[in-house]
Design an enzyme around this catalytic site. Sequence first.
Site, mmCIF file in Angstrom:
data_model
loop_
_atom_site.group_PDB
_atom_site.id
_atom_site.type_symbol
_atom_site.label_atom_id
_atom_site.label_comp_id
_atom_site.label_asym_id
_atom_site.label_seq_id
_atom_site.Cartn_x
_atom_site.Cartn_y
_atom_site.Cartn_z
ATOM 1 C CG ASN A 114 8.137 19.577 37.611
ATOM 2 O OD1 ASN A 114 7.456 18.602 37.646
ATOM 3 N ND2 ASN A 114 8.857 20.167 38.549
ATOM 4 C CB CYS A 233 17.195 27.467 39.374
ATOM 5 S SG CYS A 233 18.458 26.076 39.569
HETATM 6 N N1 SAM Z 1 14.546 21.003 33.015
HETATM 7 C C1 SAM Z 1 14.544 20.025 34.254
HETATM 8 C C2 SAM Z 1 12.994 20.079 34.906
HETATM 9 O O1 SAM Z 1 12.460 21.428 34.467
HETATM 10 O O2 SAM Z 1 12.685 19.311 35.604
HETATM 11 C C3 SAM Z 1 15.520 20.525 35.210
HETATM 12 C C4 SAM Z 1 17.176 20.211 34.330
HETATM 13 S S1 SAM Z 1 18.367 20.260 35.561
HETATM 14 C C5 SAM Z 1 18.592 22.136 35.810
HETATM 15 C C6 SAM Z 1 19.625 19.935 34.529
HETATM 16 C C7 SAM Z 1 19.635 18.696 34.039
HETATM 17 O O3 SAM Z 1 20.562 18.521 33.253
HETATM 18 C C8 SAM Z 1 20.075 17.689 35.010
HETATM 19 O O4 SAM Z 1 19.080 16.585 35.034
HETATM 20 C C9 SAM Z 1 21.370 16.760 34.288
HETATM 21 O O5 SAM Z 1 21.376 15.333 34.574
HETATM 22 C C10 SAM Z 1 21.218 17.068 32.908
HETATM 23 N N2 SAM Z 1 22.572 17.466 32.049
HETATM 24 C C11 SAM Z 1 23.623 17.751 32.362
HETATM 25 N N3 SAM Z 1 24.426 17.588 31.463
HETATM 26 C C12 SAM Z 1 23.818 17.034 30.369
HETATM 27 C C13 SAM Z 1 24.113 16.582 28.969
HETATM 28 N N4 SAM Z 1 25.381 17.166 28.483
HETATM 29 N N5 SAM Z 1 23.126 16.113 28.284
HETATM 30 C C14 SAM Z 1 21.976 15.999 28.635
HETATM 31 N N6 SAM Z 1 21.729 16.235 30.050
HETATM 32 C C15 SAM Z 1 22.387 16.853 30.872
#
Ligand code: SAM
Length: 303
Positions: A114, A233
């Site tokens: 998003n 969040c």
């Molecule tokens: N920014 C997104 C949105 O607004 O839709 C939400 C992101 S969510 C809080 C965090 C994301 O970080 C997850 O989808 C997870 O799979 C990803 N993630 C976790 N560790 C990561 C890494 N080392 N490198 C890339 N992505 C990672």
Amino acid sequence: NIQQSEGDLLPRYVRVNTLKTTVEDAIDYFKRDGFSYLGKAYRLDDLKLKGKSFVADLHLPDVLVFSAKTDFHDHYLYKAGHIILQDKASCLPAYLLNPSAGSVVLDACAAPGNKTSHLAAIMKNKGRLFAFDLDAKRLATMSTLLLRAGVTCQQLANQDFLKVDPDGSQYKDVEYILLDPSCSGSGMVCLRDEESSLQKDSGRLKALAAFQLHCLNHALRFPRLQRLVYSTCSIHTEENEQVVAACLQQNRSFRLVPGLQQWPERGLPPFTQCLRASATKTLTHGFFVALLERHTAETLKEQ
Ligand code: SAM
């Protein structure tokens, strides 16, 4: 359950996707659809709406606000990608990063996307938008979402952001980074229905904070980076102000800058340049946003 009902009482926020329509056209569509438009909100209380009335948000220009529980999942504008169903607090990071059209932008932990689609809208689909996520399933969902939203400037990769080489030639012009890493999710009002999720698991928080700081330090290594937004969040200071404090101590060439001065809830002192959000003070989910900029010769002198 008290927490559940708190979530149900939050206004329903809609971000107008300016890649597909305009705020004016979306307002007209909703009016023809039987909603009554009350104009632009001027106080937080104006967002406490009843029935089929709606307003334009007082802080964010692309956000419309409807009464709690209004459901748009079957609405034409949602299915056509003209509106994105996104909490107002989660619209803050891209709005504050404000990348210019034609710039090179990186969304480090991007899925389900998003904020990526919001960045693309601000960039008017011009420039390049690198988006990474470790989770292939979430990235697949993201592809569908971006397609529906009409995003065309993205380059998605199923990759660990920490393994992306900041000195890689394709990243040499990255000027803006949005970093929204995994967090405890403690700000999500609807997830707070279990007692246990409200209690702090200090081991888990420590591990998350270490990961978040690692991501932040890594992001600041991109050679042409000018501006970065860090968001979570989470409501826990361990994942928010404390991560920013440690990062600033380790990276003297970046500074915190105040974002959206009219925003009523700020980071815990002395980090009042940061923004916080909550059900009680901003009528949103719990959220934290910090805006960092590279020092210039001028700002270094001021220090
Ligand atoms: N920014 C997104 C949105 O607004 O839709 C939400 C992101 S969510 C809080 C965090 C994301 O970080 C997850 O989808 C997870 O799979 C990803 N993630 C976790 N560790 C990561 C890494 N080392 N490198 C890339 N992505 C990672």
